[in-house]
Design an enzyme around this catalytic site. Structure first.
Site, PDB file in Angstrom:
ATOM      1  N   LYS A 185      -5.364   7.475  -3.717  1.00  0.00           N
ATOM      2  CA  LYS A 185      -5.737   6.148  -4.208  1.00  0.00           C
ATOM      3  C   LYS A 185      -6.138   6.233  -5.681  1.00  0.00           C
ATOM      4  CE  LYS A 185      -5.573   3.649  -0.317  1.00  0.00           C
ATOM      5  NZ  LYS A 185      -4.748   2.438  -0.171  1.00  0.00           N
ATOM      6  N   LYS A 207       3.270  -3.312   7.179  1.00  0.00           N
ATOM      7  CA  LYS A 207       2.058  -3.167   8.004  1.00  0.00           C
ATOM      8  C   LYS A 207       2.028  -4.331   8.980  1.00  0.00           C
ATOM      9  CE  LYS A 207      -0.646  -0.993   4.351  1.00  0.00           C
ATOM     10  NZ  LYS A 207      -1.502  -1.266   3.195  1.00  0.00           N
ATOM     11  N   GLU A 255       2.667   3.135  -5.042  1.00  0.00           N
ATOM     12  CA  GLU A 255       2.568   1.921  -4.244  1.00  0.00           C
ATOM     13  C   GLU A 255       1.798   0.830  -4.995  1.00  0.00           C
ATOM     14  OE1 GLU A 255       0.667   1.235   0.020  1.00  0.00           O
ATOM     15  OE2 GLU A 255       1.478   3.234  -0.188  1.00  0.00           O
ATOM     16  N   ILE A 296      -7.487  -0.256   8.016  1.00  0.00           N
ATOM     17  CA  ILE A 296      -8.402   0.674   8.684  1.00  0.00           C
ATOM     18  C   ILE A 296      -8.460   0.246  10.161  1.00  0.00           C
ATOM     19  CG2 ILE A 296     -10.722   1.654   8.739  1.00  0.00           C
ATOM     20  CD1 ILE A 296      -9.203   2.419   6.260  1.00  0.00           C
ATOM     21  N   ARG A 333     -11.902  -2.091  -2.548  1.00  0.00           N
ATOM     22  CA  ARG A 333     -13.106  -2.177  -1.707  1.00  0.00           C
ATOM     23  C   ARG A 333     -13.578  -0.799  -1.231  1.00  0.00           C
ATOM     24  NH1 ARG A 333     -11.048  -3.278   4.380  1.00  0.00           N
ATOM     25  NH2 ARG A 333      -9.253  -1.903   4.290  1.00  0.00           N
ATOM     26  N   ASP A 367      -2.810   7.307   9.194  1.00  0.00           N
ATOM     27  CA  ASP A 367      -3.890   8.277   9.394  1.00  0.00           C
ATOM     28  C   ASP A 367      -5.223   7.639   9.759  1.00  0.00           C
ATOM     29  OD1 ASP A 367      -4.032   7.006   6.967  1.00  0.00           O
ATOM     30  OD2 ASP A 367      -4.695   8.749   5.834  1.00  0.00           O
ATOM     31  N   ASP A 388       3.699  -3.176  -1.471  1.00  0.00           N
ATOM     32  CA  ASP A 388       2.861  -3.252  -0.266  1.00  0.00           C
ATOM     33  C   ASP A 388       2.287  -4.660  -0.156  1.00  0.00           C
ATOM     34  OD1 ASP A 388       1.136  -2.979   1.847  1.00  0.00           O
ATOM     35  OD2 ASP A 388      -0.199  -1.529   0.922  1.00  0.00           O
ATOM     36  N   ASP A 404      -1.287   5.234  -4.601  1.00  0.00           N
ATOM     37  CA  ASP A 404      -1.447   3.816  -4.282  1.00  0.00           C
ATOM     38  C   ASP A 404      -2.472   3.226  -5.237  1.00  0.00           C
ATOM     39  OD1 ASP A 404      -1.605   1.314  -3.242  1.00  0.00           O
ATOM     40  OD2 ASP A 404      -2.133   1.918  -1.199  1.00  0.00           O
TER      41      ASP A 404
HETATM   42 MG    MG Z   1      -1.122   0.238  -0.015  1.00  0.00          MG
END
Ligand code: MG
Length: 368
Positions: free
Chosen positions: A162, A268, A219, A298, A24, A323, A244, A191
């Site tokens: 990414k 997470k 990842e 985010i 996305r 971050d 993940d 990732d």
């Molecule tokens: Mg990830």
């Protein structure tokens, strides 16, 4: 110390620049703050983030789940009786992990305040400061290299890059271009956000190994539910592989660990439904000799402060990808963690360590 009310407050914070992954593009951080008030007047704060491409949740679904489904089952419970509290929260609704995470975080804020300890100390107190990587959005190779140079100049010595968008050739070019610009003093972790098929992942990672790109780890190379595919990649590459999106719960973690399907797990709070389940995932991983990274969606500084308290408290959490607040155009939270270069410092106050009037929504819409 009984729970008197649970309120939701939607908040929207624009990003400094669009954030792109294989899944996305994000331009605004739409989050929901949760305020839990006890009968002694104490207030705990939490944050939920609607990441529809990962957890399936939206602003609407989170607000509805909290207000109409979860909150009515928790009002009146005693914040000191954590065994009841987290069992009821977990059973209040299936999935909806971010909605549950927001309430779990607010509960932990209150538990910390009640014990008089910063949350990280209450949870274990292993560290006071952590170092975060900085994320390079997926883009044209030249643009990514340009971004990488800026982040290194800002003091980040680990970049999370990414990939997984377009073909493998483009991904190889992305890393090659970045390495040519920043050299080898900076660690690079990748990732792919589920962007590769298992065989393509093995080919891409092997090519990167042969090219000497020195990738620390990769990842989530394959689809979230393809645990066999994840294992296929882990078994055939020298570069460590991290799960993940494949791991939300302790049960998910156990399957990955028993199958040796990954070398690391990314925890997470928005996937695990909060700190309570995150502690279980980390404990299981530690048992299997698998270290964890703590990452985020985010999120604003509120959710990240909770993640840092958890991450810093555990010795088995050794990598940090926190971050997100640095990508936002403004900070609406007073108190909480403090960023200095790539270091994140925890506050010394009890609970999350937010200030009394922690949430400054003057420039944001808020409803309730
Ligand atoms: Mg990830």
């Amino acid at each position: 110390m009984l729970i008197r009310s649970i309120e939701t407050i939607p908040v929207a914070v624009p990003l400094k620049k669009p954030f792109k992954t294989a899944l996305r593009t994000v331009t605004i951080a739409d989050v929901i703050y949760v305020k839990v008030t006890c009968n002694d007047g104490r207030v705990g704060w939490g944050e939920a983030v609607p990441t529809h491409v990962i957890t399936g949740e939206t602003v609407g679904s989170i607000s509805y789940a909290i207000e109409k489904v979860i909150a009515p089952q928790l009002i009146g419970l005693d914040i000191r009786r954590t065994a009841i509290l987290f069992k009821k929260l977990s059973a209040s609704i299936v999935r909806n992990t971010s909605a549950k995470a927001a309430i779990d975080i607010a509960f932990h804020d209150l538990i910390g305040q009640r014990t008089g300890l910063p949350l990280s100390m209450y949870l274990g107190g292993f560290r006071q400061t952590i170092s975060t990587d900085f994320t390079v959005s997926v883009d044209e190779p030249e643009q990514m290299a340009e971004d990488a140079v800026c982040f290194v100049a800002d003091g980040f010595n680990v970049l999370k890059v990414k990939v997984g968008l377009g073909d493998i050739k483009t991904d190889i070019k992305r890393i090659k271009t970045i390495r040519e610009r920043i050299g080898f003093d900076t660690k690079i972790r990748l990732d792919a956000n589920q962007g590769w098929k298992p065989r393509d992942a093995v080919r891409a990672i092997s090519l990167m190994e042969d090219s000497g790109f020195e990738i620390e780890l990769v990842e989530q190379p394959v689809m979230a539910d393809d645990i066999e595919g994840l294992k296929y990649v882990t078994d055939r590459t020298l570069t460590p592989i991290m799960a993940d999106e494949s791991v939300y719960s302790a049960k998910d973690a156990l399957r990955v660990l028993q199958m040796h399907a990954a070398d690391f797990i990314n925890i997470k709070l928005m996937k695990s439904g909060g700190i309570h389940e995150a502690m279980k995932i980390n404990a299981l991983a530690e048992l299997y000799g698998v270290e964890c990274m703590v990452g985020s969606m985010i999120e604003t500084k509120l959710g990240i402060t909770a993640a840092v308290h958890f991450a810093a408290s555990q010795s088995n959490c050794t990598r940090f990808d926190l971050d997100a607040p640095l990508m936002l155009s403004e900070d609406v939270v007073t108190g909480g963690v403090v960023y200095k270069g790539n270091k994140i410092h925890l506050p010394n106050e009890a609970g999350l360590g937010l200030m009394r009037n922690a949430i400054n929504l003057t420039s944001n819409e808020s409803s309730q």
